[in-house]
Design an enzyme around this catalytic site. Structure first.
Site, short mmCIF file in Angstrom:
data_model
loop_
_atom_site.label_atom_id
_atom_site.label_comp_id
_atom_site.label_asym_id
_atom_site.label_seq_id
_atom_site.Cartn_x
_atom_site.Cartn_y
_atom_site.Cartn_z
N HIS A 217 41.45 37.31 34.51
CA HIS A 217 41.98 38.44 33.75
C HIS A 217 43.47 38.23 33.45
O HIS A 217 43.92 38.43 32.32
CB HIS A 217 41.78 39.74 34.53
CG HIS A 217 40.43 40.34 34.34
ND1 HIS A 217 39.28 39.60 34.41
CD2 HIS A 217 40.04 41.62 34.08
CE1 HIS A 217 38.23 40.40 34.21
NE2 HIS A 217 38.67 41.63 33.99
N HIS A 307 42.19 41.31 42.73
CA HIS A 307 42.68 39.98 43.11
C HIS A 307 43.83 40.05 44.13
O HIS A 307 44.50 41.07 44.30
CB HIS A 307 43.13 39.18 41.89
CG HIS A 307 42.00 38.69 41.04
ND1 HIS A 307 41.20 37.63 41.40
CD2 HIS A 307 41.53 39.13 39.84
CE1 HIS A 307 40.29 37.43 40.46
NE2 HIS A 307 40.46 38.33 39.51
#
Length: 345
Positions: A217, A307
């Site tokens: 991302h 993350h």
């Protein structure tokens, strides 16, 4: 009574008097300001580019601090395997912490399509690309740069002569798919080749564990948004004569000059009126600005809710590597610049 004595001035005295009168009547203008001969280095981004690039680590840092300081975020259950918070709407700390939020499903998951659409709309509609001759060459070189950046996106996230770089890095750092391990013990080595990517592992019901997962991302949002900033920003600024600084390039003879020496003049030489920002951008530029803004927002949401910090950092570094090759390297390699060109030149 004696008459007054008339005093005659010598020629030298008359000359000095005239000079004094001239000096008194002369308007003294201030000296012209010193010219700024400083040139930006061709090996690094310009100050404006650096300022814009600084926004990316700033957003990531702000997101990391927010996730640590926000009571709601810290209290929400976090799945270390998926590197995400609990996806149950009643447990997720925010709508954007859920992977099924519409912005993630409709925008980020189809991010490169949106970025390509905005870029295509700008190139096809902006006056700087209309017409033939030099404009055709500009369109071709812009297309070449899109191919380069798209190729880097494909290699990192989709395919790189097999698994993409993200999946290769995950496996090289010790990661594996649990289904693969079971297939090795149950059916032999042939099963290992069947599940070597994160997508295949997920499709087979396995778990992608143990390695370093570069944030796809962050990579996509940084690469795509700054690609649009470069392609739209320099073109629009040069078209409207808004340039406050110039990129520098290394010429074939080794001389360092402003990139403007390679720019083609407008075919219409008449002085253009003052253009507003919206007029300068046009429809394609406004679409690109909207896509870039949404990329920045989703980058912040990724920084807060998904993350680890190191995975986000590597996603940023991998994106910057592709941008450097596409936009900075041609400035000091003339042969490469003759192929990919520079935006707005």
């Amino acid at each position: 009574m004696s008459s007054p004595t008339r005093r005659y001035k010598s020629p030298s005295e008359l000359s000095r008097a005239n000079n004094n009168n001239n000096n008194n009547n002369t308007t003294h203008l201030p000296p012209p300001p010193p010219q700024n001969n400083h040139r930006n280095t061709p090996y690094l981004p310009t100050p404006t580019e650096l300022a814009l690039l600084t926004l990316y680590p700033t957003l990531l840092l702000f997101g990391a601090l927010f996730s640590l300081l926000s009571p709601e975020t810290r209290a929400a259950p976090y799945d270390t395997l998926r590197q995400a918070h609990a996806q149950d709407p009643s447990l997720a700390p925010s709508y954007f912490a859920r992977k099924d939020n519409l912005f993630n499903v409709l925008f980020v998951k189809r991010g490169w399509a949106w970025i390509t659409a905005a870029f295509g709309a700008f190139v096809l509609a902006h006056p700087a690309y209309r017409g033939g001759g030099n404009q055709t060459r500009r369109r071709v070189r812009a297309g070449v740069r899109w191919v380069v950046v798209t190729g880097w996106w494909v290699f990192v996230t989709q395919w790189c002569f097999g698994p993409p770089i993200i999946d290769r890095g995950f496996r090289w750092s010790g990661g594996k798919c649990e289904v693969v391990e079971e297939m090795v013990f149950g059916f032999g080595e042939g099963g290992v080749k069947e599940v070597v990517t994160a997508a295949a592992c997920k499709a087979s019901g396995g778990s992608w564990r143990g390695g370093h997962d570069i944030s796809g991302h962050v990579f996509l949002l940084v690469l795509g948004s700054f690609f649009l900033v470069q392609e739209v920003g320099w073109v629009a600024a040069r078209w409207a004569r808004y340039l406050g600084e110039e990129r520098c390039v290394v010429m074939h003879d080794g001389a360092v000059k402003g990139a403007g020496v390679e720019a083609e003049r407008r075919e219409q030489q008449e002085e253009a009126g003052v253009l507003t920002v919206l007029e300068t951008l046009g429809f394609g530029g406004r679409l690109a600005a909207a896509v870039t803004g949404l990329c920045a927002w989703m980058l912040l949401m990724t920084a807060i809710y998904f993350h680890t910090w190191f995975e986000k950092l590597t996603g940023l570094v991998v994106a910057l590597a592709g941008l450097y090759v596409t936009y900075i390297l041609p400035r000091w390699i003339p042969a490469l610049r003759s192929i990919v060109g520079l935006p707005g030149i």
